[in-house]
Design an enzyme around this catalytic site. Structure first.
Site, PDB file in Angstrom:
ATOM      1  N   PRO A  26       5.046  12.434 -14.023  1.00 46.42           N
ATOM      2  CA  PRO A  26       4.661  11.242 -14.720  1.00 46.42           C
ATOM      3  C   PRO A  26       3.282  11.816 -15.494  1.00 46.42           C
ATOM      4  CG  PRO A  26       4.906  10.505 -12.405  1.00 46.42           C
ATOM      5  CD  PRO A  26       5.149  11.951 -12.431  1.00 46.42           C
ATOM      6  N   GLU A  27       3.193  11.147 -16.882  1.00 39.78           N
ATOM      7  CA  GLU A  27       2.187  11.679 -17.540  1.00 39.78           C
ATOM      8  C   GLU A  27       1.093  10.512 -17.591  1.00 39.78           C
ATOM      9  OE1 GLU A  27       3.446  13.764 -20.897  1.00 39.78           O
ATOM     10  OE2 GLU A  27       5.286  14.506 -19.942  1.00 39.78           O
TER      11      GLU A  27
END
Ligand SMILES: [Zn+2]
Length: 274
Positions: free
Chosen positions: A2-3
Site C-alpha cells: 500500500p502506498e
C-alpha cells in the site's frame, strides 16, 4: 505494498473508531513482524494505553499513545481494520495483532504473508524514524522548488528517486508510474537532467494523482482493503500501471513495460514521455 493513498484511506477510516479509546487485552500471533521491540514490551506498552491520534507518515499508519507511538507498515497483504463484530474464522486466521477496545470493538492488524512490520517508538525513536523519511508530497511546504532541489542532487533514474523514501514520502511503484506518465517524463531519465518546467509538472501531477487516489479510497490490485474492509477504486483510473502492451490513452501507441530501471515493472509511452 500500500502506498500513500491506501494508507491515508485506512487511517481516515479507522481514526473515528480509535481516537480516545483505551486498549484492553492485546494479543500477537507471531513475533516475526516486530522491529526493534520484543513481544513483551509491545504488549505491555499497548495494554491500557489510550489512542491520542491516528495519522499517516509516508506509507505507514501511526497510532499515537502519547508517550509511545505504534507504527504499522502494512506489507503487500497487510490491513488494519476495526471490527464491531466477532471475527470470522478466515479473518481470525491471519489476524497478527488484535487489540480489544474499551467500547467492545476490536482493532486488528491482519497480514496473510506477514511481510508488514510493527514498531513501537518512544519520542527519541520517533525522531530518528521520521527524520530518515523525506517530505510529505501533500504537505504545504512541499513545493516544486523543493522537489527540484532533491532531483538536481541525483543522477539516478527519476522513477527511482521519487520512490526512494529518503527523498519523498509515500510514493511507490503504482503512483510513480502514473505521475511520470501524466507529467510526460521518461521514467529512466536521470533526475538531475529534469528542467524546472518538468519539476513543476511532476509536482503538480504527483499531488493531483495522490489526491484523486485518496478520493477513490486507493488502488486495489490484489489484497489492499480500506479500513472498513472494502476495495479501493482508483485501479479503474490508472493510465500506465498494469497497462503494458495496451494502447496509450493519449496517443494510441503501445505502452512499453520494462523491469530494467529498478527491477519493478515500469510502464510508459515512448512517444509521450521524454
Ligand atoms: Zn502516448
Amino acid at each position: 505494498m500500500p502506498e500513500l493513498p491506501e494508507v491515508e484511506t485506512i487511517v481516515r477510516d479507522i481514526r473515528p473508531a480509535l481516537v480516545g479509546r483505551q486498549l484492553g487485552r492485546v494479543s500477537l500471533s507471531h513475533d516475526d513482524i516486530l522491529r526493534g521491540v520484543t513481544r513483551r514490551r509491545l504488549l505491555r506498552g499497548l495494554r491500557g494505553s489510550t489512542v491520542q491520534s491516528v495519522f499517516r507518515r509516508a506509507k505507514h499508519a501511526v497510532l499515537d499513545f502519547g508517550e509511545r507511538r505504534l507504527v504499522v507498515q502494512p506489507g503487500m497483504t497487510g490491513s488494519l481494520i476495526v471490527y464491531d463484530r466477532a471475527l470470522r474464522a478466515d479473518e481470525a486466521r491471519y489476524a497478527v495483532l488484535r487489540a480489544r477496545l474499551d467500547d467492545g470493538r476490536e482493532l486488528v492488524y491482519r497480514d496473510v504473508r506477514r511481510i508488514g512490520k510493527l514498531l513501537l517508538l518512544d519520542p527519541r525513536g520517533w525522531t530518528r524514524y521520521t527524520e530518515a523519511i523525506g517530505p510529505e508530497p501533500l504537505a504545504p511546504d512541499f513545493t516544486p522548488e523543493r522537489l527540484g532541489e532533491t532531483l538536481r542532487g541525483s543522477r539516478q533514474a527519476i522513477k527511482k528517486v521519487i520512490m526512494d523514501q529518503r527523498h519523498l514520502a509515500g510514493v511507490g511503484n503504482i503512483y510513480a508510474n502514473e505521475a511520470l506518465f501524466a507529467a510526460g517524463i521518461d521514467p529512466s531519465k536521470a533526475a538531475h537532467r529534469l528542467t524546472p518546467d518538468q519539476h513543476r509538472r511532476l509536482h503538480a501531477e504527483l499531488q493531483r494523482i495522490l489526491r484523486a487516489a485518496i478520493a477513490s479510497s486507493g488502488t486495489t490490485v490484489r489484497d489492499y482493503r480500506t479500513g472498513t474492509g472494502q476495495s479501493g477504486t482508483f485501479q479503474l483510473e490508472l493510465l500506465a500501471y498494469g497497462r503494458e502492451g495496451e494502447s496509450c490513452r493519449r496517443c494510441g501507441t503501445r505502452l512499453t513495460g520494462t523491469h530494467a530501471i529498478d527491477g519493478r515493472i515500469t510502464v510508459f509511452c515512448h512517444r509521450c514521455q521524454s
